[in-house]
Motif scaffolding. Structure first.
Motif, PDB file in Angstrom:
ATOM      1  N   THR A 180       0.849  -1.191   0.000  1.00 22.54           N
ATOM      2  CA  THR A 180       0.000   0.000   0.000  1.00 22.54           C
ATOM      3  C   THR A 180       0.879   1.232   0.000  1.00 22.54           C
ATOM      4  OG1 THR A 180      -0.084  -0.005   2.413  1.00 22.54           O
ATOM      5  CG2 THR A 180      -1.877  -1.136   1.241  1.00 22.54           C
ATOM      6  N   PRO A 181       0.413   2.310  -0.603  1.00 21.48           N
ATOM      7  CA  PRO A 181       1.205   3.548  -0.625  1.00 21.48           C
ATOM      8  C   PRO A 181       1.239   4.178   0.755  1.00 21.48           C
ATOM      9  CG  PRO A 181      -0.943   3.931  -1.617  1.00 21.48           C
ATOM     10  CD  PRO A 181      -0.853   2.449  -1.360  1.00 21.48           C
ATOM     11  N   PRO A 182       2.167   5.090   1.003  1.00 26.23           N
ATOM     12  CA  PRO A 182       2.282   5.727   2.320  1.00 26.23           C
ATOM     13  C   PRO A 182       1.149   6.710   2.578  1.00 26.23           C
ATOM     14  CG  PRO A 182       3.856   6.689   0.799  1.00 26.23           C
ATOM     15  CD  PRO A 182       3.215   5.534   0.084  1.00 26.23           C
ATOM     16  N   ALA A 183       0.846   6.922   3.858  1.00 30.04           N
ATOM     17  CA  ALA A 183      -0.144   7.911   4.284  1.00 30.04           C
ATOM     18  C   ALA A 183       0.362   8.550   5.562  1.00 30.04           C
ATOM     19  CB  ALA A 183      -1.509   7.260   4.492  1.00 30.04           C
ATOM     20  N   LEU A 184       0.074   9.843   5.746  1.00 32.20           N
ATOM     21  CA  LEU A 184       0.613  10.611   6.865  1.00 32.20           C
ATOM     22  C   LEU A 184      -0.472  11.471   7.497  1.00 32.20           C
ATOM     23  CD1 LEU A 184       3.915  12.033   5.295  1.00 32.20           C
ATOM     24  CD2 LEU A 184       3.784  10.241   7.034  1.00 32.20           C
ATOM     25  N   ARG A 185      -0.243  11.833   8.749  1.00 26.02           N
ATOM     26  CA  ARG A 185      -0.994  12.912   9.390  1.00 26.02           C
ATOM     27  C   ARG A 185      -0.030  13.680  10.285  1.00 26.02           C
ATOM     28  NH1 ARG A 185      -2.501  12.076  14.711  1.00 26.02           N
ATOM     29  NH2 ARG A 185      -2.311   9.925  15.500  1.00 26.02           N
ATOM     30  N   LEU A 186      -0.370  14.948  10.548  1.00 24.72           N
ATOM     31  CA  LEU A 186       0.501  15.816  11.331  1.00 24.72           C
ATOM     32  C   LEU A 186       0.064  15.856  12.781  1.00 24.72           C
ATOM     33  CD1 LEU A 186       0.859  18.852   8.884  1.00 24.72           C
ATOM     34  CD2 LEU A 186       2.673  17.275   9.541  1.00 24.72           C
ATOM     35  N   SER A 187       1.043  16.070  13.666  1.00 26.60           N
ATOM     36  CA  SER A 187       0.744  16.222  15.087  1.00 26.60           C
ATOM     37  C   SER A 187       0.391  17.659  15.443  1.00 26.60           C
ATOM     38  CB  SER A 187       1.954  15.776  15.919  1.00 26.60           C
ATOM     39  OG  SER A 187       3.071  16.635  15.668  1.00 26.60           O
ATOM     40  N   VAL A 188       0.563  18.589  14.500  1.00 18.34           N
ATOM     41  CA  VAL A 188       0.266  20.005  14.734  1.00 18.34           C
ATOM     42  C   VAL A 188      -0.579  20.517  13.579  1.00 18.34           C
ATOM     43  CG1 VAL A 188       2.368  20.416  16.068  1.00 18.34           C
ATOM     44  CG2 VAL A 188       2.410  20.705  13.584  1.00 18.34           C
ATOM     45  N   ASP A 189      -1.076  21.752  13.720  1.00 16.10           N
ATOM     46  CA  ASP A 189      -1.831  22.373  12.636  1.00 16.10           C
ATOM     47  C   ASP A 189      -0.915  22.664  11.459  1.00 16.10           C
ATOM     48  OD1 ASP A 189      -4.121  22.306  14.180  1.00 16.10           O
ATOM     49  OD2 ASP A 189      -3.825  24.340  14.985  1.00 16.10           O
ATOM     50  N   GLU A 190      -1.538  22.735  10.273  1.00 21.21           N
ATOM     51  CA  GLU A 190      -0.729  23.006   9.086  1.00 21.21           C
ATOM     52  C   GLU A 190      -0.121  24.396   9.115  1.00 21.21           C
ATOM     53  OE1 GLU A 190      -3.261  22.202   5.816  1.00 21.21           O
ATOM     54  OE2 GLU A 190      -2.886  20.045   5.850  1.00 21.21           O
ATOM     55  N   THR A 191      -0.748  25.338   9.832  1.00 19.20           N
ATOM     56  CA  THR A 191      -0.162  26.655  10.063  1.00 19.20           C
ATOM     57  C   THR A 191       0.079  26.795  11.562  1.00 19.20           C
ATOM     58  OG1 THR A 191      -1.264  27.633   8.149  1.00 19.20           O
ATOM     59  CG2 THR A 191      -0.449  29.146   9.826  1.00 19.20           C
ATOM     60  N   LEU A 192       1.340  26.970  11.929  1.00 14.94           N
ATOM     61  CA  LEU A 192       1.722  27.000  13.331  1.00 14.94           C
ATOM     62  C   LEU A 192       2.394  28.333  13.625  1.00 14.94           C
ATOM     63  CD1 LEU A 192       1.888  25.377  15.982  1.00 14.94           C
ATOM     64  CD2 LEU A 192       4.093  24.496  15.204  1.00 14.94           C
ATOM     65  N   VAL A 193       1.757  29.137  14.526  1.00 10.99           N
ATOM     66  CA  VAL A 193       2.285  30.447  14.887  1.00 10.99           C
ATOM     67  C   VAL A 193       2.836  30.364  16.301  1.00 10.99           C
ATOM     68  CG1 VAL A 193       1.780  32.905  15.133  1.00 10.99           C
ATOM     69  CG2 VAL A 193       0.589  31.553  13.399  1.00 10.99           C
ATOM     70  N   VAL A 194       4.105  30.761  16.472  1.00  9.41           N
ATOM     71  CA  VAL A 194       4.771  30.671  17.780  1.00  9.41           C
ATOM     72  C   VAL A 194       5.488  31.981  18.071  1.00  9.41           C
ATOM     73  CG1 VAL A 194       5.068  28.174  17.600  1.00  9.41           C
ATOM     74  CG2 VAL A 194       6.863  29.694  16.757  1.00  9.41           C
ATOM     75  N   ASN A 195       5.931  32.117  19.330  1.00  9.58           N
ATOM     76  CA  ASN A 195       6.688  33.293  19.750  1.00  9.58           C
ATOM     77  C   ASN A 195       8.188  33.017  19.669  1.00  9.58           C
ATOM     78  OD1 ASN A 195       4.350  34.805  20.435  1.00  9.58           O
ATOM     79  ND2 ASN A 195       4.224  33.695  22.385  1.00  9.58           N
ATOM     80  N   PRO A 196       9.005  34.044  19.471  1.00 12.09           N
ATOM     81  CA  PRO A 196      10.450  33.831  19.506  1.00 12.09           C
ATOM     82  C   PRO A 196      10.868  33.260  20.853  1.00 12.09           C
ATOM     83  CG  PRO A 196       9.929  36.012  18.644  1.00 12.09           C
ATOM     84  CD  PRO A 196       8.655  35.440  19.166  1.00 12.09           C
ATOM     85  N   GLY A 197      11.792  32.307  20.833  1.00 12.91           N
ATOM     86  CA  GLY A 197      12.258  31.674  22.056  1.00 12.91           C
ATOM     87  C   GLY A 197      11.514  30.423  22.433  1.00 12.91           C
ATOM     88  N   ASP A 198      10.379  30.133  21.777  1.00 12.28           N
ATOM     89  CA  ASP A 198       9.633  28.915  22.077  1.00 12.28           C
ATOM     90  C   ASP A 198      10.390  27.685  21.578  1.00 12.28           C
ATOM     91  OD1 ASP A 198       7.708  30.467  23.179  1.00 12.28           O
ATOM     92  OD2 ASP A 198       6.191  30.148  21.613  1.00 12.28           O
ATOM     93  N   ASN A 199      10.061  26.540  22.155  1.00 12.73           N
ATOM     94  CA  ASN A 199      10.510  25.248  21.645  1.00 12.73           C
ATOM     95  C   ASN A 199       9.377  24.620  20.852  1.00 12.73           C
ATOM     96  OD1 ASN A 199      12.944  25.614  23.017  1.00 12.73           O
ATOM     97  ND2 ASN A 199      12.180  24.584  24.853  1.00 12.73           N
ATOM     98  N   VAL A 200       9.690  24.139  19.647  1.00 10.66           N
ATOM     99  CA  VAL A 200       8.659  23.632  18.746  1.00 10.66           C
ATOM    100  C   VAL A 200       8.987  22.199  18.373  1.00 10.66           C
ATOM    101  CG1 VAL A 200       7.509  23.934  16.518  1.00 10.66           C
ATOM    102  CG2 VAL A 200       8.210  25.935  17.842  1.00 10.66           C
ATOM    103  N   THR A 201       7.977  21.329  18.460  1.00  9.51           N
ATOM    104  CA  THR A 201       8.115  19.948  18.018  1.00  9.51           C
ATOM    105  C   THR A 201       7.017  19.643  17.009  1.00  9.51           C
ATOM    106  OG1 THR A 201       9.070  19.240  20.116  1.00  9.51           O
ATOM    107  CG2 THR A 201       8.136  17.528  18.715  1.00  9.51           C
ATOM    108  N   MET A 202       7.417  19.154  15.841  1.00 10.77           N
ATOM    109  CA  MET A 202       6.478  18.792  14.779  1.00 10.77           C
ATOM    110  C   MET A 202       6.723  17.341  14.407  1.00 10.77           C
ATOM    111  SD  MET A 202       6.909  22.230  12.437  1.00 10.77           S
ATOM    112  CE  MET A 202       8.693  22.148  12.567  1.00 10.77           C
ATOM    113  N   SER A 203       5.636  16.567  14.318  1.00 11.22           N
ATOM    114  CA  SER A 203       5.768  15.146  14.005  1.00 11.22           C
ATOM    115  C   SER A 203       4.881  14.777  12.835  1.00 11.22           C
ATOM    116  CB  SER A 203       5.398  14.279  15.216  1.00 11.22           C
ATOM    117  OG  SER A 203       6.285  14.505  16.291  1.00 11.22           O
TER     118      SER A 203
END
Length: 867
Positions: A180-203
């Motif tokens: 079967t072909p690959p399929a994915l989903r994100l752990s965060v929104d497709e648009t992610l707005v953060v503040n400077p100095g934040d720690n960001v994790t995307m999966s």
């Protein structure tokens, strides 16, 4: 007498060029430009308007899951070398000159590609039901990544298989397999707005795919940040910065179907450069603030995300309360997106105050920005822009610096914007507009292409939003002359007249203030001005005293340039023919060598009466010298002399000098080496001067047993070179994919010269000797061709062999009788499958016939090109 200033809003149109497959232009709005992956994309935005609009390119990605991508390219032409599939999408061209509404045009770019197909094999389990035995069923599955979808054709051997027309074979779309072909989903929104100095994790989380897909992350624009930590499908950013903003693309691939892709648009909040504008009543065409007329205050800040900025207005320190006469426009449609305006209708005395605009990201630690505007009749007046007296034309020298000046007044005093006025090119800094607070523009390290008109104009921001005031400053960059020729070698006959001319091609100022001439460093003409753009020196009758180096110095008052002429009656150097294949005769421990040459430009000087030949052993200092008497040499006619009693195996340096009545000419030098039979064993990477033919389908490969591909096909090709060593090199053709039946590879020897003038049956014979290795089940053909260069180029086949010849190296000898200078072409032809590697080694070409018991001859004209 008034000055008429005409302005026009921006307009635009996108045109494309490059290697297009299909181009569609719909009458509505959809425009599609189709291009192959790897080609160059060129989009050009044709703009109109006055002042000339600025052009900005932006892009959205191709799929629904990809969000807006901003390329921030400020140029009329957008060019992408070697475009990739992920760069497809909709491209926008925005043209804006702050007059009217910006012009926006778009075009969708569809990148087409076709990867190599993948073939997988699956089997069912054998089963016995009752007295019947069910055989294994084999499923072949072919998958490919492509855009548009590929069309599949199945073949058995060379015959096409058609569904329901071949017993025992069924074709399914889609074909049943355990993949079967690959399929994915994100752990965060497709648009992610953060503040400077934040720690960001995307999966990126796998939701499907057999076999297990491989996940990778990329960043656009530019590479992944150096602080990014990628572990499988997870990327972590510690202490994010504004420059970490961008598109983070997660891709999963398992060679089944199309790759799965998800994109996160990471936006790091930022805010800078707050500005204001004051717009007098546009309905009255006013440029001043007047009572009982409308006025608008506008505020803008550069931010990301722009649409999340909150603007708050204050009047004399207190929040503005909207009313019928005070209206707040959160996003002013008449100004740049993200601009907030406060409109004051029918201005009264009570409306004269100090207004403040505060921009902020509500609920975030980002510091707010504030700007104040004092709105009173005496505090606001239209700007006046002038060029100081004597500064409208500035003349400076190349390499220096300059300061252009425009004085501006007004309340509030606006910045001054500088641009090129007469050339469609950016400022020297690379920007199309340069802002200065005091109206002074400094340019360093001036070059001649900086000359021209520069426009200064008042900015609308931080001032009145009215028609800008313009002024022009002319910059004149002076530079030293460019002369022609810079150096010229002049040869002449004794007694002839010679005219030397030094021309000034370009200069500023374009005039010759002075020119001087010297011979061998001695002044022969003092400095004097010239009425024309060149200076000449004439030699009435050339003699021994006229010989030497003439130098003309030309000055235009800014700098000096020189023309140098080397004038002589010396003969040009002879040009050796480097193609004598072998020593012409070997006697005991000595050999003879035929030295061949042509005379360069023999008619340029007096007749050459002889040549001086000097020969020395490379390990000795002294030369043996002799004179060679010749007739009048003709251009292109081959001359020769035989050197005898040369010792084997020594090498010699040869010097050849033409002699005229003037004296010795220029000397040519070469090295003669003794090489037995000129055998080529391909031990050096230069492969003895052999070259790959440019008209064939693929190339011969230079390798030995240690450098060959360890995964190469077994039971084909040599395991050692002809001498039996693994370190020895040879040339071979690789028959594996992507090679197909009939593909040709042609290896071309250096040019061998035929010196004899005999014709017919007395032409000089040559022997071509070589070793070949043709072992494998699917060996094609090895052909030897002779390429004779006379009026045209003719390839004649003189030897051919096809099929499996066993696992050993074998020798072939071919006698030829060429009609002129020739080359030997070894043509390898690929057989029906991958077990068809052919190799050659130990090649030599020698004068004389081959041994009769080994000789094979055949002559048939062929063309060493693809059929």
């Amino acid at each position: 007498q008034g000055l008429l200033c005409i302005s026009a809003p921006a307009s635009g149109q996108i045109v494309h060029s490059g290697q297009a497959c299909v181009v569609k232009d719909d009458n509505i709005s959809e425009r599609v430009y189709t291009i192959r992956e790897g080609d160059m994309l060129v989009l050009q935005c044709l703009v109109k308007g006055h002042p000339r609009p600025q052009v900005r390119w932006t892009k959205t990605a191709g799929s629904a899951s990809d969000k807006f991508q901003e390329t921030s390219i400020f140029n009329e032409t957008l060019q992408i070398q070697n475009i990739q599939r992920i760069q497809g999408g909709r491209y926008y061209c925005k043209a804006e000159n702050r007059i009217g509404v910006p012009a926006i045009k778009s075009i969708r770019v569809d990148v087409q590609y076709l990867d190599m197909p993948t073939l997988t094999v699956h089997q069912t389990i054998s089963d016995v039901r009752g007295s019947y035995y069910q055989e294994k069923t084999v499923f072949l599955r072919c998958t490919v990544n492509s855009n548009p979808p590929a069309r599949f054709i199945w073949k058995r051997g060379s015959e096409v298989i058609t569904h329901n027309q071949d017993n025992g074979v069924d074709i399914y779309e889609p074909l049943y397999t355990q993949v079967t072909p690959p399929a994915l989903r994100l752990s965060v929104d497709e648009t992610l707005v953060v503040n400077p100095g934040d720690n960001v994790t995307m999966s990126c989380l796998l939701t499907g795919g057999i076999p297990p897909p491989v996940i990778s992350w990329t960043h656009y624009p530019g590479p992944m940040p150096t602080t990014a930590r990628v572990q499988g499908g997870t990327v972590t950013l510690q202490n994010v910065k504004v420059q970490d903003t961008g598109y983070y693309n997660c891709t999963a691939v398992n060679n089944v179907g199309n790759p799965a892709k998800k994109t996160v648009n990471l936006i790091v909040r930022a805010m800078s450069n707050i500005t204001f504008q004051i717009t007098p009543d546009p309905n009255k065409d006013s440029e001043t603030i007047q009572m009982e007329q409308d006025v608008k205050l506008s505020c803008h800040v550069d931010a990301q995300p722009q649409d999340k900025v909150t603007y708050t207005w204050y009047k004399n320190g207190l929040p503005v309360r909207p009313s019928k006469t005070l209206v707040i426009l959160r996003n002013d449609p008449e100004l740049e997106p993200g601009t907030c305006s406060l409109e004051i209708f029918y201005m009264q005395f009570r409306d004269q105050a100090t207004y403040s605009c505060v921009a902020s990201f509500t609920g975030t630690p980002i510091p707010e920005l504030k700007i104040e505007v004092n709105l009173t009749r005496n505090a606001v007046s239209p700007p006046v822009l002038t060029v100081p007296k004597g500064r409208a034309m500035v003349t400076v020298r190349e390499g220096s610096h300059v300061e252009l000046q425009c004085d501006v007044s007004g309340k509030p005093r606006p910045p001054v914007l500088w641009s090129r006025a007469d050339k469609e090119q950016p400022m020297p800094s690379g920007d199309w507009l340069v802002e200065t607070r005091d109206g002074r523009l400094r340019l360093d390290n001036l070059t001649r292409d900086m000359s021209g008109s520069y426009r200064c104009q008042t900015a609308r921001f931080n001032g009145l939003n009215i028609k800008p005031r313009h002024a022009l400053v002319q910059l004149n960059v002076q530079f030293a002359p460019i002369v022609n020729p810079q150096f010229l070698d002049v040869r002449t006959r004794m007694g002839d007249s010679v005219v030397l001319r030094c021309s000034m091609q370009k200069a500023n100022p374009q005039r010759i203030n002075s020119s001087t001439w010297s011979l061998n460093g001695r002044l022969i003409r003092s400095a004097r001005p010239e009425l024309q753009d060149y200076s000449e020196w004439k030699i009435d009758s050339f003699s021994q005293l006229s010989n030497g180096t003439y130098e003309c110095s030309i000055s235009n008052g800014v700098g000096t340039s020189r023309c140098v002429f080397y004038v002589s009656a010396k003969a040009y150097n002879p040009e050796f023919y480097y193609d004598t294949p072998v020593p012409i005769k070997k006697v005991n421990q000595t050999y003879s060598y035929t030295l061949q040459w042509t005379q360069r430009e023999p008619e340029a000087v007096d007749v050459i009466i002889m040549y001086k030949l000097e020969v020395r052993q490379l390990n000795l200092q002294s030369y043996m010298s002799k004179q060679i008497q010749v007739g009048t040499p003709q251009k292109g006619v081959l001359l020769q002399d035989t050197l005898t009693d040369l010792k084997i195996p020594l090498s010699y340096e040869v010097r050849l000098t033409p002699i005229t009545n003037f004296g010795p000419g220029d000397t040519a030098m070469r090295i003669i080496q003794y090489i037995e039979h000129q055998m080529c064993s391909f031990e050096m990477e230069k492969i003895c001067g052999f070259t790959q033919d440019k008209k064939d389908d693929f190339d011969w490969t230079w390798q030995n047993a240690n450098t060959q591909n360890p995964k190469r096909s077994p039971n084909t090709g040599p395991i050692k070179d002809r001498s039996g060593t693994r370190e020895g090199y040879y040339m071979y053709i690789e028959a594996s994919r992507p090679r197909v039946l009939g593909d040709k590879a042609c290896l071309v020897s250096p040019l061998y010269n035929v010196t004899t003038k005999a014709k017919g049956p007395h032409k000089t014979p040559f022997c071509i000797s070589f070793y070949y290795h043709m072992y494998g089940k699917h060996i094609g053909s090895l052909n030897v061709l002779v390429r004779v260069k006379s009026i045209g180029v003719l390839d004649t086949q003189v030897w051919t062999l096809s099929g499996n010849q066993g696992p050993n190296w074998q020798q072939a000898n071919v006698t030829i009788n060429p009609r002129g200078p020739f080359q030997v072409v070894f043509e390898g032809v690929r057989g029906s499958s991958y077990e068809g590697d052919i190799a050659i080694d130990d090649i030599y070409v020698v004068r004389g016939k081959c041994p009769i018991y080994r000789e094979t001859t055949s002559e048939e004209p062929v063309d060493c090109r693809k059929d």
